[in-house]
Design a protein around this motif. Structure first.
Motif, PDB file in Angstrom:
ATOM      1  N   THR A   1       0.855  -1.169   0.000  1.00  0.00           N
ATOM      2  CA  THR A   1       0.000   0.000   0.000  1.00  0.00           C
ATOM      3  C   THR A   1       0.898   1.228   0.000  1.00  0.00           C
ATOM      4  OG1 THR A   1      -1.701  -1.170   1.242  1.00  0.00           O
ATOM      5  CG2 THR A   1      -1.826   1.235   1.240  1.00  0.00           C
ATOM      6  N   PHE A   2       0.646   2.120  -0.963  1.00  0.00           N
ATOM      7  CA  PHE A   2       1.466   3.309  -1.146  1.00  0.00           C
ATOM      8  C   PHE A   2       0.563   4.530  -1.094  1.00  0.00           C
ATOM      9  CE2 PHE A   2       3.391  -0.331  -3.061  1.00  0.00           C
ATOM     10  CZ  PHE A   2       4.688  -0.288  -2.578  1.00  0.00           C
ATOM     11  N   VAL A   3       1.041   5.581  -0.424  1.00  0.00           N
ATOM     12  CA  VAL A   3       0.230   6.750  -0.143  1.00  0.00           C
ATOM     13  C   VAL A   3       0.885   8.005  -0.719  1.00  0.00           C
ATOM     14  CG1 VAL A   3      -0.806   8.135   1.711  1.00  0.00           C
ATOM     15  CG2 VAL A   3      -0.549   5.664   2.001  1.00  0.00           C
ATOM     16  N   ALA A   4       0.093   8.833  -1.389  1.00  0.00           N
ATOM     17  CA  ALA A   4       0.559  10.145  -1.835  1.00  0.00           C
ATOM     18  C   ALA A   4       0.563  11.067  -0.623  1.00  0.00           C
ATOM     19  CB  ALA A   4      -0.359  10.690  -2.927  1.00  0.00           C
ATOM     20  N   ILE A   5       1.679  11.734  -0.398  1.00  0.00           N
ATOM     21  CA  ILE A   5       1.825  12.552   0.808  1.00  0.00           C
ATOM     22  C   ILE A   5       1.794  14.043   0.486  1.00  0.00           C
ATOM     23  CG2 ILE A   5       3.069  10.778   2.071  1.00  0.00           C
ATOM     24  CD1 ILE A   5       5.656  12.406   1.384  1.00  0.00           C
TER      25      ILE A   5
END
Length: 156
Positions: free
Chosen positions: A142-146
């Motif tokens: 799971t990858f999140v735009a910060i």
């Protein structure tokens, strides 16, 4: 695109797995896959210092490669779906690596990543590492735009 995503969008990155500016890192070079999707591909050649034991790549190295490949797949997805000219900075929220069998260190490996689920700020990416055309490791992450207030924001 002749430049890798990392070289084009994050040339100053010092990430161990994919940073072009890290002379001691793995320097993974990811490219958008051909076609209209959001898949990302790479080929990487291990060196003698990437071995766990004679002839096989270290599992931690494999994990770093899959993590970075997944992260760039997520960044590419957000860039394309949002119509941006530069990908947002993304970070890993979690990832799981399955080492299916030992991966030989005497030849290049191929990495493929694709978006499996997508939300507004995060995506789930599935990735594979292949050696000689055979899948030797997989990853789900799971990858999140910060945003700008995140400590990793200035890293690209």
């Amino acid at each position: 695109m002749s430049e890798a995503l990392q070289e084009r969008y994050a040339p100053e990155s010092i990430c161990f797995g994919c940073g072009p500016a890290n002379p001691e890192g793995l320097r993974l070079r990811s490219f958008p896959a051909t076609g209209d999707g959001y898949e990302v591909e790479a080929e990487w050649t291990p060196g003698p210092n990437h071995r766990a034991f004679p002839g096989m790549i270290n599992g931690g190295i494999i994990g770093a490669l899959l993590d970075c490949q997944g992260n760039w797949c997520a960044a590419w997805y957000f860039m394309r779906t949002r119509g941006l000219d530069h990908p947002p900075v993304t970070v890993t929220a979690e990832y799981t690596v399955r080492l299916r069998k030992p991966t030989p260190s005497d030849a290049p490996v191929q990495l493929r990543a694709r978006v499996a689920e997508a939300g507004e700020r995060k995506v789930v990416v599935e990735a594979d590492l292949l050696s000689g055309g055979e899948c030797t490791a997989t990853c789900s992450g799971t990858f999140v735009a910060i945003g700008e207030r995140h400590p990793a924001h200035g890293s690209r």
